[in-house]
Design a protein around this motif. Structure first.
Motif, mmCIF file in Angstrom:
data_model
loop_
_atom_site.group_PDB
_atom_site.id
_atom_site.type_symbol
_atom_site.label_atom_id
_atom_site.label_comp_id
_atom_site.label_asym_id
_atom_site.label_seq_id
_atom_site.Cartn_x
_atom_site.Cartn_y
_atom_site.Cartn_z
ATOM 1 N N LEU A 215 -33.341 7.732 70.534
ATOM 2 C CA LEU A 215 -33.344 6.538 71.379
ATOM 3 C C LEU A 215 -33.848 6.925 72.765
ATOM 4 O O LEU A 215 -33.361 7.877 73.365
ATOM 5 C CB LEU A 215 -31.922 5.977 71.501
ATOM 6 N N VAL A 216 -34.845 6.176 73.248
ATOM 7 C CA VAL A 216 -35.352 6.372 74.604
ATOM 8 C C VAL A 216 -35.095 5.086 75.377
ATOM 9 O O VAL A 216 -35.488 4.000 74.935
ATOM 10 C CB VAL A 216 -36.850 6.711 74.616
ATOM 11 N N GLY A 217 -34.430 5.211 76.508
ATOM 12 C CA GLY A 217 -34.131 4.044 77.313
ATOM 13 C C GLY A 217 -34.651 4.161 78.737
ATOM 14 O O GLY A 217 -34.683 5.263 79.294
ATOM 15 N N ARG A 218 -35.054 3.029 79.298
ATOM 16 C CA ARG A 218 -35.467 2.999 80.706
ATOM 17 C C ARG A 218 -34.249 2.638 81.537
ATOM 18 O O ARG A 218 -33.589 1.626 81.296
ATOM 19 C CB ARG A 218 -36.573 1.970 80.930
ATOM 20 N N ILE A 219 -33.953 3.468 82.507
ATOM 21 C CA ILE A 219 -32.794 3.222 83.369
ATOM 22 C C ILE A 219 -33.159 2.150 84.388
ATOM 23 O O ILE A 219 -33.974 2.375 85.284
ATOM 24 C CB ILE A 219 -32.355 4.510 84.085
ATOM 25 N N VAL A 220 -32.546 0.991 84.244
ATOM 26 C CA VAL A 220 -32.800 -0.129 85.152
ATOM 27 C C VAL A 220 -31.916 -0.023 86.387
ATOM 28 O O VAL A 220 -32.323 -0.368 87.503
ATOM 29 C CB VAL A 220 -32.549 -1.472 84.431
ATOM 30 N N ASN A 221 -30.702 0.487 86.176
ATOM 31 C CA ASN A 221 -29.763 0.582 87.293
ATOM 32 C C ASN A 221 -28.663 1.593 86.960
ATOM 33 O O ASN A 221 -28.341 1.824 85.793
ATOM 34 C CB ASN A 221 -29.119 -0.785 87.561
ATOM 35 N N VAL A 222 -28.125 2.198 88.001
ATOM 36 C CA VAL A 222 -26.932 3.032 87.885
ATOM 37 C C VAL A 222 -25.861 2.380 88.738
ATOM 38 O O VAL A 222 -26.089 2.118 89.931
ATOM 39 C CB VAL A 222 -27.184 4.479 88.379
ATOM 40 N N SER A 223 -24.724 2.109 88.149
ATOM 41 C CA SER A 223 -23.661 1.441 88.902
ATOM 42 C C SER A 223 -22.368 2.235 88.806
ATOM 43 O O SER A 223 -22.110 2.922 87.814
ATOM 44 C CB SER A 223 -23.434 0.021 88.364
ATOM 45 N N ALA A 224 -21.562 2.143 89.849
ATOM 46 C CA ALA A 224 -20.283 2.860 89.884
ATOM 47 C C ALA A 224 -19.255 2.042 90.650
ATOM 48 O O ALA A 224 -19.580 1.400 91.660
ATOM 49 C CB ALA A 224 -20.452 4.227 90.535
ATOM 50 N N ASP A 225 -18.048 2.054 90.160
ATOM 51 C CA ASP A 225 -16.952 1.356 90.831
ATOM 52 C C ASP A 225 -16.638 2.046 92.155
ATOM 53 O O ASP A 225 -16.729 3.278 92.270
ATOM 54 C CB ASP A 225 -15.718 1.354 89.925
ATOM 55 N N GLU A 226 -16.249 1.258 93.136
ATOM 56 C CA GLU A 226 -15.957 1.814 94.457
ATOM 57 C C GLU A 226 -14.814 2.822 94.430
ATOM 58 O O GLU A 226 -14.712 3.677 95.316
ATOM 59 C CB GLU A 226 -15.632 0.683 95.431
ATOM 60 N N SER A 227 -13.986 2.743 93.407
ATOM 61 C CA SER A 227 -12.834 3.652 93.316
ATOM 62 C C SER A 227 -13.244 5.110 93.121
ATOM 63 O O SER A 227 -12.435 6.009 93.364
ATOM 64 C CB SER A 227 -11.924 3.234 92.163
ATOM 65 N N VAL A 228 -14.484 5.348 92.687
ATOM 66 C CA VAL A 228 -14.929 6.731 92.468
ATOM 67 C C VAL A 228 -15.975 7.163 93.493
ATOM 68 O O VAL A 228 -16.640 8.186 93.315
ATOM 69 C CB VAL A 228 -15.482 6.919 91.031
ATOM 70 N N LEU A 229 -16.092 6.420 94.576
ATOM 71 C CA LEU A 229 -17.046 6.778 95.618
ATOM 72 C C LEU A 229 -16.360 7.589 96.718
ATOM 73 O O LEU A 229 -15.186 7.375 97.034
ATOM 74 C CB LEU A 229 -17.670 5.523 96.223
ATOM 75 N N GLY A 230 -17.102 8.512 97.289
ATOM 76 C CA GLY A 230 -16.593 9.308 98.384
ATOM 77 C C GLY A 230 -16.882 8.637 99.715
ATOM 78 O O GLY A 230 -17.436 7.535 99.772
ATOM 79 N N GLN A 231 -16.545 9.304 100.797
ATOM 80 C CA GLN A 231 -16.756 8.741 102.127
ATOM 81 C C GLN A 231 -18.238 8.567 102.445
ATOM 82 O O GLN A 231 -18.595 7.756 103.299
ATOM 83 C CB GLN A 231 -16.090 9.638 103.180
ATOM 84 N N ASN A 232 -19.086 9.312 101.745
ATOM 85 C CA ASN A 232 -20.532 9.188 101.973
ATOM 86 C C ASN A 232 -21.160 8.072 101.146
ATOM 87 O O ASN A 232 -22.371 7.867 101.179
ATOM 88 C CB ASN A 232 -21.239 10.510 101.676
ATOM 89 N N GLY A 233 -20.330 7.334 100.417
ATOM 90 C CA GLY A 233 -20.830 6.225 99.628
ATOM 91 C C GLY A 233 -21.439 6.625 98.295
ATOM 92 O O GLY A 233 -21.951 5.766 97.562
#
Length: 270
Positions: A215-233
């Motif tokens: 399977l080959v996929g084109r990455i349209v977006n990467v998303s992450a919940d704010e709960s796993v973000l550091g101070q640098n965003g």
């Protein structure tokens, strides 16, 4: 010729951590060597060879050269040979770290589905390639929906992530819910985001070959919940706690310890 088995004695001396003084190192006499063994708690009589031949070389020392931390030359050779050995495992799907991807798709009736996949990775800047066997329900969904998400399995939900790799969507239509997962439809592709897994790649199908399972996929977006973000965003791996699959031992291990800074550590060698 002495019946004394020097090689076996040297190895046992090394095992007990006995440092060999210079006067013994040169094997000036079997008597002094036996005395040294007694001092280190070894019975020299057990090293007598029944064939009457000594394992000691004519030069009075074994082959090889001494190195720091070694006590007797042949013991050093044995240690170096042991440390230099590599075991061959043959052609196997073994790689470290092996990712644990949870592929999210929609079934024909609109219900969400998820499967655990390990054989995959980034193959271009905005492309991911994963091996998906054609017998999986996910394969059918990929062909009809032309979209999927790839969530990073995490230590916080290791049981659910393992479950969706054990149970087939062909037999358990509601396995997504039984895993305890909840879905939110991606705004960019026709595939579900898994609420419990805070980081995901949202992808469109570029190609899928049932014969090679590729399977080959084109990455349209990467998303992450704010709960796993550091101070640098940015994503904080320590908060995300993604897991890796230890293929050899069938274990999941959590990632997170920083050991260096990419594109910086190597500059010390330039």
């Amino acid at each position: 010729m002495s019946k004394f088995n020097y090689k076996k004695a040297e190895a046992d001396l090394y095992d007990v951590g006995a440092r060999h003084p210079d006067e013994i190192y040169d094997y000036k006499s079997e008597k002094s060597f036996r005395s040294f063994m007694k001092e280190n708690g070894l019975n020299p009589d057990k090293y007598n060879k029944p064939d009457g031949k000594s394992s000691r070389s004519k030069s009075g020392s074994a082959s090889g050269s001494n190195s720091e931390g070694c006590y007797l030359t042949s013991a050093c050779v044995m240690m170096m040979e042991e440390n230099a050995m590599r075991k061959s495992f043959g052609a196997k799907a073994i790689c470290y770290p092996m990712p644990v991807f949870i592929i999210g798709t929609y079934n024909a009736d609109g219900t969400p589905n998820a499967m655990n996949a390990a054989w995959g990775g980034i193959s271009e800047e905005t492309e991911i390639t994963i091996c998906v066997d054609s017998t999986h329900k996910t394969a059918e969904n990929l062909i009809t929906r032309k979209a999927f998400t790839v969530s990073m399995a995490t230590a916080n939900h290791v049981a659910a992530c393992d479950y969706v790799g054990l149970v087939s969507g062909n037999k358990e239509s509601d396995k997504f819910a039984k895993a305890g997962f909840h879905a939110t439809k991606s705004e960019l592709v026709d595939a579900p985001l898994i609420d419990e897994l805070p980081m995901a790649l949202e992808c469109e199908v570029v190609s899928y070959d049932p014969e090679t399972c590729r399977l080959v996929g084109r990455i349209v977006n990467v998303s992450a919940d704010e709960s796993v973000l550091g101070q640098n965003g940015k994503v904080d791996v320590g908060k995300l706690r993604p897991i890796t699959f230890d293929t050899m031992n069938n274990q999941y291990l959590v990632l997170g310890e920083q050991v260096g800074q990419a594109f910086r550590e190597g500059t010390a060698l330039i």
